[in-house]
Design a protein around this motif. Structure first.
Motif, PDB file in Angstrom:
ATOM      1  N   CYS A 148      -0.965 -18.133  30.428  1.00  0.00           N
ATOM      2  CA  CYS A 148      -1.906 -17.069  30.773  1.00  0.00           C
ATOM      3  C   CYS A 148      -2.599 -17.486  32.061  1.00  0.00           C
ATOM      4  O   CYS A 148      -2.939 -18.660  32.226  1.00  0.00           O
ATOM      5  CB  CYS A 148      -2.951 -16.881  29.671  1.00  0.00           C
ATOM      6  SG  CYS A 148      -2.294 -16.384  28.074  1.00  0.00           S
ATOM      7  N   GLU A 203       2.235  -5.936  28.986  1.00  0.00           N
ATOM      8  CA  GLU A 203       1.363  -6.041  27.810  1.00  0.00           C
ATOM      9  C   GLU A 203       2.053  -5.538  26.547  1.00  0.00           C
ATOM     10  O   GLU A 203       1.910  -6.121  25.472  1.00  0.00           O
ATOM     11  CB  GLU A 203       0.066  -5.276  28.057  1.00  0.00           C
ATOM     12  CG  GLU A 203      -0.989  -5.648  27.048  1.00  0.00           C
ATOM     13  CD  GLU A 203      -2.382  -5.392  27.552  1.00  0.00           C
ATOM     14  OE1 GLU A 203      -3.210  -5.029  26.707  1.00  0.00           O
ATOM     15  OE2 GLU A 203      -2.642  -5.563  28.754  1.00  0.00           O
ATOM     16  N   ARG A 210      -4.523 -13.605  24.724  1.00  0.00           N
ATOM     17  CA  ARG A 210      -5.187 -12.685  25.654  1.00  0.00           C
ATOM     18  C   ARG A 210      -6.466 -12.117  25.045  1.00  0.00           C
ATOM     19  O   ARG A 210      -7.473 -11.969  25.740  1.00  0.00           O
ATOM     20  CB  ARG A 210      -4.228 -11.554  26.063  1.00  0.00           C
ATOM     21  CG  ARG A 210      -3.254 -11.958  27.137  1.00  0.00           C
ATOM     22  CD  ARG A 210      -3.945 -12.266  28.469  1.00  0.00           C
ATOM     23  NE  ARG A 210      -4.691 -11.097  28.921  1.00  0.00           N
ATOM     24  CZ  ARG A 210      -6.002 -11.093  29.209  1.00  0.00           C
ATOM     25  NH1 ARG A 210      -6.723 -12.191  29.130  1.00  0.00           N
ATOM     26  NH2 ARG A 210      -6.586  -9.986  29.599  1.00  0.00           N
ATOM     27  N   ASP A 240     -11.766 -12.077  31.810  1.00  0.00           N
ATOM     28  CA  ASP A 240     -11.313 -10.901  32.546  1.00  0.00           C
ATOM     29  C   ASP A 240     -12.348 -10.401  33.545  1.00  0.00           C
ATOM     30  O   ASP A 240     -12.016  -9.629  34.449  1.00  0.00           O
ATOM     31  CB  ASP A 240     -10.957  -9.776  31.567  1.00  0.00           C
ATOM     32  CG  ASP A 240      -9.759 -10.108  30.700  1.00  0.00           C
ATOM     33  OD1 ASP A 240      -9.454 -11.304  30.523  1.00  0.00           O
ATOM     34  OD2 ASP A 240      -9.125  -9.177  30.197  1.00  0.00           O
ATOM     35  N   ARG A 256      -6.061 -10.668  34.329  1.00  0.00           N
ATOM     36  CA  ARG A 256      -5.359 -11.782  33.706  1.00  0.00           C
ATOM     37  C   ARG A 256      -4.002 -11.262  33.248  1.00  0.00           C
ATOM     38  O   ARG A 256      -3.829 -10.074  32.976  1.00  0.00           O
ATOM     39  CB  ARG A 256      -6.134 -12.314  32.491  1.00  0.00           C
ATOM     40  CG  ARG A 256      -7.530 -12.801  32.772  1.00  0.00           C
ATOM     41  CD  ARG A 256      -7.620 -14.217  33.218  1.00  0.00           C
ATOM     42  NE  ARG A 256      -7.046 -15.145  32.278  1.00  0.00           N
ATOM     43  CZ  ARG A 256      -6.795 -16.416  32.573  1.00  0.00           C
ATOM     44  NH1 ARG A 256      -7.068 -16.892  33.775  1.00  0.00           N
ATOM     45  NH2 ARG A 256      -6.266 -17.229  31.699  1.00  0.00           N
TER      46      ARG A 256
END
Length: 183
Positions: free
Chosen positions: A128, A150, A161, A170, A175
């Protein structure tokens, strides 16, 4: 000798982290905070400047830690931490001391992490990151990582996430999750 500068070329060694390396990992990661502060300015989310997890806490997780040393000297100047989550390899953190960046050590650590994950039987490595921070998304893309849409995130990636969003990461920019196939 470096043919361009005439200076002695620096050699590095990547190896599994030892107990003596663990106290150095948090400070290595913390040393990168000012780079994020300079990039994001006053809008930086405080979590990015929080003290990093200790090396001991990192070592307690399922996965592996590799460190890089220079010219056979100790302590390490960088590390990579790969977690095993739901039977998948996930690059949780890579950090190199700012004075040693831009010398290929980050790339060498990532390549070593990929090789170790492959040796352990994993077929991919995810991470990530900030999509647009130059030493994040674009850097990983240059190494062959691709962004995962996503809608295509695996359950563990979706959980990662969601946790990042809860932490406020975020706030500082988009991200994303990226991955690379290990062949």
């Amino acid at each position: 000798m470096d043919e361009q500068t005439g200076e002695r070329a620096e050699t590095h060694r990547i190896r599994p982290a030892r107990a003596a390396d663990l106290p150095h990992l948090g400070p290595i990661e913390d040393a990168g905070g000012p780079q994020f502060a300079a990039h994001f300015g006053d809008a930086i989310e405080p979590i990015l400047l929080s003290p990093a997890p200790t090396g001991q806490s990192r070592a307690a997780h399922d996965g592996f830690l590799l460190v890089v040393t220079l010219d056979g000297q100790e302590p390490p100047v960088g590390f990579v931490h790969v977690l095993v989550i739901d039977e998948h390899a996930h690059l949780e953190q890579i950090s190199v001391l700012p004075d040693h960046q831009r010398r290929g050590l980050g790339r060498a650590l990532i390549e070593a992490a990929m090789a170790e994950a492959r040796a352990q039987g994993f077929t991919g490595l995810s991470l990530c990151t900030y999509r647009d921070v130059p030493w994040n998304g674009p850097y990983y893309a240059a190494l062959g990582f691709e962004e995962i849409a996503e809608a295509d995130l695996a359950p563990y990636q979706r959980r990662l996430r969601e946790r990042e969003a809860e932490l406020g990461l975020d706030v500082n920019g988009a991200r994303c999750v990226m991955s690379i196939a290990l062949r």
